[in-house]
Design an enzyme around this catalytic site. Structure first.
Site, short mmCIF file in Angstrom:
data_model
loop_
_atom_site.label_atom_id
_atom_site.label_comp_id
_atom_site.label_asym_id
_atom_site.label_seq_id
_atom_site.Cartn_x
_atom_site.Cartn_y
_atom_site.Cartn_z
CD GLU C 200 -2.81 -0.45 2.68
OE1 GLU C 200 -2.63 0.62 3.31
OE2 GLU C 200 -3.57 -1.36 3.08
NE ARG C 292 -12.28 -5.80 17.37
CZ ARG C 292 -11.77 -4.60 17.52
NH1 ARG C 292 -12.42 -3.68 18.19
NH2 ARG C 292 -10.60 -4.28 17.01
#
Lengths: 495, 178, 495, 178
Positions: C200, C292
């Site tokens: 990246e 989550r």
């Protein structure tokens, strides 16, 4: 901004004010009586002055000693809290004389609004609706009886001075009115040194709804929405909530405007509360203005996000209100329960004494404004408030659930508290459905006794406690679990 | 191991047997419970009773323990220990027959005179404490023998403000604070 | 609604989930390891199951034991909290198999988003901006080097699996890239059992800004505004706030839409967090989705008034979202500080041990999500979080003042905490001015040492403590002040 | 009454005189303080020092007291008492020269072999505890004499993982945790 403020109060409200002072980097000076040497508000203060004996008249009500303490510690302002000298016009006047800023309205405003008939006259001028009845005190029972005939029974005889239900009589029929006038007047005379009375229409099945207002020295007045405080015992609120379950947006706007008009009519500056009674049809009537921070102010803070004590200090410092009415909106629902050292099984009689153990509830949306700690002895001399438990949640039913959970997790040993009573009230059908009228407790909980509860579990806990021995939870950690030495020898001084 | 514990004026025999550390079998009124427990602090015992967990907050009192479970407080005394310690005050029932303030207070008014005949439940003295006025009532039908306080007096719990001679009729020991 | 939920976690997050369960009248079942017999989450539970030894692999990471506990206690659903099994697709799949509802997204979604390259592919399809770079893993360093040349240095080599900074290398020049690929891959292999890496663009002077999203099973997706979490040590956030001091309404709308699109692209259901990195010009790039409940979710709850755990449970029960995007607005400013048992003077190394004394801060606008108590021994086996201290105030500067005050009143003895470090960060000019980039700590607090503080006062306190003796604050109140008996004799058993 | 108290590695003589209950005059480094105090709980002393009020939270430690005032924690020991108790461990400086984990941990990797020469500050062992890996560094220039741990071992503070023989050069006792 002020550098140092004296807080002429004690207990939870003095602590709550110091919290805001600390965030504003203002030093706080506590005053305390002999009974309060190690009270919470003293422990929290930056400086503290003892102002006399335990009797309130010798200390917390002693204007000269408080003024002297403020001068000695170079305080620029005094916050009176609620109760004690908070609505004492003489105290405000003495502050003005001494060049100390009184964080509240002027002595003139306190004095005007402290007389119920003058307040009613001001409201009439300001086009604020008042209950039908007289706007002058009247010594002659005959004239009062005539007036009662005109507005129709039941009526209320009320003392012009004071409050707290003293010098007040509900009268249902003409036969009782003479006697009621006499006894109300003499009760008022002995309680407030002023026996003047007047007559109002008695509003049945009413709610107590009040509006928080803020007014700066530049002529700006706003309100911070309503609070409903109908659940009362001995003329004292014990559960308050906002928004009112009865309120509609249209009524809120009407009443809010009336509250702002009331403040304007009185020339009000600083934070105050305009109280109304509201009947079942939504008619509302001016009751009185409380010229101080209200016990129940936190629920307004929860739903509006405004720190009212900070606003009071900013206003007292001459600053312009940074809030505007259109930016005020309520989010969610907040409820407050007052936790006193008192016995709900015995007419809420005070239960002072040592708090042998206390554990405050905590968690999302829970705030407990507390003025005591484990080991503190609640003095017999003052209002026995322990704390105000406040919850905030997305809506009323979630707020009720959160309050019940919080009350169940609030442990106070050594003194009695109304916690089991409050749980039962919050769970009751009339409360859940918002049928909250000022006669709520008499109507639904007159002879309340707690359920016997889970006796088996209590007995088992007794046995387990006997079995388990004490750990002696002193500050030294044992090196490897197990029981620690129960008693640490005192440090030896080398002489 | 057996105890006779008093709770809500009822004395209940309880039995506990321990075979393992931190575990007891308890029987209360013929019911049996499997109990395990941990002491967390001096004021907190964590209990598992038949699989259900709960926290019991406990404080020692002069005569026993105050126990707080799930929003309720319970006062428990050991009946045998109290008996051993002797009937110092003639028990609780007697105490509530005295005309005495429930806490330190100031006398506000006295509503009877020497020699007056009073009925059970009649107000006799008003005291004030912590901003609240309370009326003390006659605990039984009787005659005022002596008044031991004056208006303005500071009075303490246990101080008998009015000596009241009981009339023939039987009473049930109620009275005291409203 | 569910009657009983198992909470497959420990510490503050298990306690926080139980708080909401209790308000919803859902019973909560705790699981615990041998090290946690008297941990806070066990004390708070309605039922609790011991699931094994202290090592996480034997207990909190042991899928079969947790499933067995849920079945034994007849739980209808499992809340995984954060950490441990919260983002374990196998665990979610096992729950699905057993007919137990997993309170979180499906195993498929967890697995897709757990692989950074698959997540990047999904975002490309969903038109969510990602950092320039590869969307496939690449075993050949030559190809990675070529790609790096194309997007320009500095670049980031990243492992497709895992997180927490492992298997990640910043590369500034072509000479280093071969070595970086090799070491990142081997680190990832040993940490996650998967050595796959990809490339990246490295974004310098960036902020970490994330959006909370909620998605129900009926296709509704909303976001609950952003959180800025740029202040990190060891790739772990320690201070989070909302709103971001960098945010504008226009950027919020763009990023919020991108977050909702990201959730949609992944087929997301339940609460989740879409993380972005944002450069100084306001360009933002998808980083990952945390599938989550996030550690820092309370600050979002403070400003939106929404209980995210309640939303999770409602969604898992199949209910439709009762919130709509246009009703979501932020009020005020919230900050969270994470309080770990760790030593800020020694690289934030964990400092487990017995908490000999603790006093939590309290007051208006303060929330402390805590999982320990005075006397509890912080186990060496787990993440040493003590609590999350959260404040909410009218605006950022008031929130900072409130946090500093709260930290000063947060007493933890027996273990080290970062409290003095956090106070210094919050008072620092770059924090106050909102210059919060991910390199903040390295840039401004690399070799932080506490000021010496007020040594004289500490010495005086030592002497006073020696002089004063101990009270033996046991539960029996002395009859009339003074010192109580230090040690109560144990109750005698009558045999 | 006189004490020699050690704080931040400095030993400071302090004097305290008490004429009234709950009041002391303290002198620290020639400075004088008027102090009044109340014990609130075993862990809390409320102090008024030259008119300024503060709360000191105190916990006893093995070697003295941990004291928390206004957001800061201080560790104070009584130098004379420590001396009396004897130099059990040869003092703190020695301890930080051992290659030992700062807390219970698991050995992740060992970066040296028997007989290796290492430089002060060179990483020698990596341990993992509470989800965090930490490198232990050589506290001085030396030679590896013996390796007392293997990968995967659970190790405790005080356990010497590597016996390192000091080379001639002087060190300043730094090292240990990064």
């Amino acid at each position: 901004m002020f550098k140092k403020i004296l807080i002429a109060n004690r207990g939870e409200i003095a602590c709550r004010i110091m919290n805001t002072c600390r965030e504003m980097e203002i030093k706080s000076v506590a005053v305390y009586s002999e009974a309060d040497k190690t009270a919470m508000h003293v422990l929290m203060s930056d400086e503290a002055c003892c102002i006399g004996e335990s009797e309130p008249a010798q200390s917390y009500l002693n204007i000269e000693k408080i003024i002297a303490a403020a001068k000695e510690t170079s305080c620029e302002a005094i916050h009176p809290g609620y109760g004690f000298l908070a609505e004492n016009a003489d105290f405000a006047a003495r502050c003005e004389e001494e060049g100390i800023i009184f964080i509240g309205p002027s002595a003139k405003v306190i004095s005007d609004l402290g007389d119920k008939t003058i307040a009613r006259q001001l409201m009439v001028k300001g086009d604020v609706p008042i209950t039908p009845g007289m706007t002058q005190t009247e010594p002659n029972p005959e004239i009062i009886a005539k007036e009662a005939e005109k507005i129709g029974y039941p009526v209320l005889i009320k003392a012009a001075a004071g409050g707290g239900g003293k010098g007040m009589r509900v009268v249902d029929s003409p036969e009782e009115i003479q006697e009621a006038c006499t006894s109300a007047s003499s009760e008022a005379l002995s309680a407030f040194g002023n026996g003047a009375i007047y007559l109002e229409k008695f509003i049945e099945k009413s709610r107590h709804i009040e509006f928080q207002i803020l007014a700066d020295t530049h002529g700006n007045i706003i309100h911070l929405l309503e609070r409903e405080c109908s659940i009362q015992r001995r003329h004292q609120k014990i559960i308050e909530e906002t928004p009112s379950p009865f309120m509609t947006p249209a009524l809120r706007e009407k009443m809010g405007n009336a509250a702002v008009a009331a403040a304007g009519a009185a020339g009000y500056v600083n934070a105050g509360t305009v109280e109304f009674i509201v009947d079942q049809k939504g008619n509302f009537y001016f009751l009185e203005v409380n010229t101080r921070l209200q016990v129940e102010h936190p629920i307004t803070e929860m739903i509006t996000g405004v720190d009212i004590v900070r606003q009071q200090i900013e206003i007292a410092a001459g600053n312009r209100l940074s809030l505007s009415q259109e930016k005020i909106s309520g989010r969610g629902h907040a409820i407050e329960c007052r936790i006193y050292a008192e016995d709900p099984e015995k007419g809420f009689f005070p239960s002072p004494g040592k708090i042998t153990f206390m554990k405050e509830p905590a968690g999302p949306g829970i705030r407990n404004d507390c003025g005591v700690y484990s080991g503190f002895e609640v003095p017999v001399n003052y209002d026995p408030i322990i704390s105000k438990l406040v919850v905030h949640a997305e809506n009323r039913s979630k707020a009720i659930a959160r309050m019940i959970k919080s009350l169940r997790e609030y442990i106070v040993l050594g003194v009695k508290t109304p916690i089991p009573f409050l749980i039962d009230v919050l769970r009751s059908d009339p409360f859940v459905s918002g049928e909250t009228f000022t006669d709520f407790i008499d109507e639904h909980f007159k002879d309340w006794k707690p359920e016997k509860g889970d006796i088996d579990m209590a007995l088992i806990a007794y046995l387990a406690d006997e079995m388990a021995g004490k750990t002696g939870t002193l500050s030294v950690a044992p090196e490897s679990g197990g029981f620690s030495t129960p008693w640490q020898t005192l440090g030896n001084w080398k002489i | 191991m057996e105890y006779n514990l008093t709770i809500f004026d009822e004395t209940i025999p309880v039995k506990a047997d321990s075979e393992e550390e931190n575990t007891i079998s308890v029987s209360v009124n013929e019911k049996s419970f499997d109990v395990s427990f941990f002491r967390i602090t001096d004021n907190l015992i964590h209990l598992t009773v038949n699989g259900r967990r709960m926290n019991a907050y406990i404080s020692e009192t002069r005569e026993g323990k105050e126990i707080f479970i799930n929003g309720r407080s319970y006062s428990i005394t050991d009946a045998d220990a109290l008996e051993q310690a002797g009937a110092k005050k003639g028990g609780g029932a007697k105490a509530s027959e005295d005309i005495t303030p429930p806490m330190p207070a100031v006398v506000i008014s006295i509503m009877v005179n020497d020699g007056d005949t009073v009925e059970k439940g009649q107000g006799v003295v008003v005291v004030s404490a912590m901003k609240m006025e309370t009326t003390l009532y006659a605990p039984y039908n009787g005659t005022v023998e002596k008044i031991n306080a004056s208006i303005g007096d500071k009075v303490m719990p246990g101080e008998i403000l009015i000596d009241l001679k009981k009339n023939e009729e039987k009473t049930d020991g109620e009275g005291g604070i409203e």
